[in-house]
Design an enzyme around this catalytic site. Structure first.
Site, PDB file in Angstrom:
ATOM      1  N   ASP A 119       0.847  -1.197   0.000  1.00 60.19           N
ATOM      2  CA  ASP A 119       0.000   0.000   0.000  1.00 60.19           C
ATOM      3  C   ASP A 119       0.882   1.247   0.000  1.00 60.19           C
ATOM      4  OD1 ASP A 119      -2.779  -0.921   0.141  1.00 60.19           O
ATOM      5  OD2 ASP A 119      -2.177  -1.804   2.050  1.00 60.19           O
ATOM      6  N   ASP A 171      -9.864  -6.659  -1.518  1.00 63.06           N
ATOM      7  CA  ASP A 171      -8.994  -5.995  -0.549  1.00 63.06           C
ATOM      8  C   ASP A 171      -9.832  -5.380   0.563  1.00 63.06           C
ATOM      9  OD1 ASP A 171      -7.077  -4.616   0.839  1.00 63.06           O
ATOM     10  OD2 ASP A 171      -6.544  -3.245  -0.781  1.00 63.06           O
TER      11      ASP A 171
END
EC number: 5.1.3.-
Length: 229
Positions: free
Chosen positions: A35, A176
């Protein structure tokens, strides 16, 4: 045995045990989820391309960068330079850039992915859906770990599977957000190709990554009736 692909979200790992956790996971997972947050598109500031270089020192697995950033081009170019295997961009930020950035990623021999927020319909990506290699469906709002699982987002996975079969598209489907014991059954029924697992599904289950992995496997088996290799 069921071959389920898991991609740990390294934002949620225990950085005090970085080397130990990566070396264990190298033998059990298919890729790593990185991320990258800039503090603008989402409030948090997290990992960076530098972190990918650090993981590569002890892993040969593919890296998948999830860009939660306002300046998509800036970060895409950095990730192209370092040959990040998957570069995944939020569609909400791709106005007038989608084709150019996807082409740039492919010209570098890398794979282009797009990410859809919970409120974003899949129709937004129809103009270039045949070009993408991966579509990530957010099952939580982006930017923070440990949020409420948004079950309605799973219908997009079902629709993308049907569309892929009907049209012969080649993208893989990833989910996700809050992938854990409570949600495994519902996610499995929707049928993504890749599960991203974070704190609630993996890293927060035990102080030992080996024990955490075994707990995650048991949770998945208990809730889906399937066994992870």
């Amino acid at each position: 045995m069921t071959k389920v692909k898991f991609s740990p979200s390294l934002m949620t790992m225990d950085l005090d045990k970085f080397k130990e956790q990566i070396e264990f996971l190298n033998d059990h997972v298919d890729s790593y989820h990185i991320d990258i947050m800039d503090g603008h598109y989402v409030p948090n500031i997290t990992l960076s391309p530098w972190f990918i270089e650090e993981v590569r020192k002890i892993s040969k697995l593919p890296m998948s960068a999830h860009l939660m950033v306002t300046d998509q081009s800036f970060w895409v170019n950095q990730l192209i330079d370092m040959k990040c295997e998957w570069i995944c961009m939020h569609v909400e930020l791709l106005d007038a850039m989608a084709f150019r950035l996807i082409d740039s990623i492919h010209e570098a021999g890398l794979k282009a992915g797009v990410v859809l927020n919970p409120e974003t319909p899949i129709e937004v990506i129809f103009p270039y859906i045949e070009l993408v290699d991966k579509i990530t469906i957010m099952t939580i709002d982006p930017g923070f770990a440990g949020q409420r699982f948004i079950e309605s987002t799973l219908q997009k996975i079902v629709e993308l599977r049907k569309l892929r079969e009907e049209k012969g598209y080649n993208y893989v489907i990833e989910m996700d957000g809050s992938s854990n014991r409570k949600s495994f059954k519902r996610i499995d029924e929707a049928g993504p190709d890749i599960y991203i697992v974070g704190r609630s599904g993996l890293f927060g289950l035990d102080s030992s990554i080996k024990k955490s992995w075994e707990i995650m496997k048991k949770d998945y088996n208990d809730m889906t009736g399937k066994v992870i290799e």
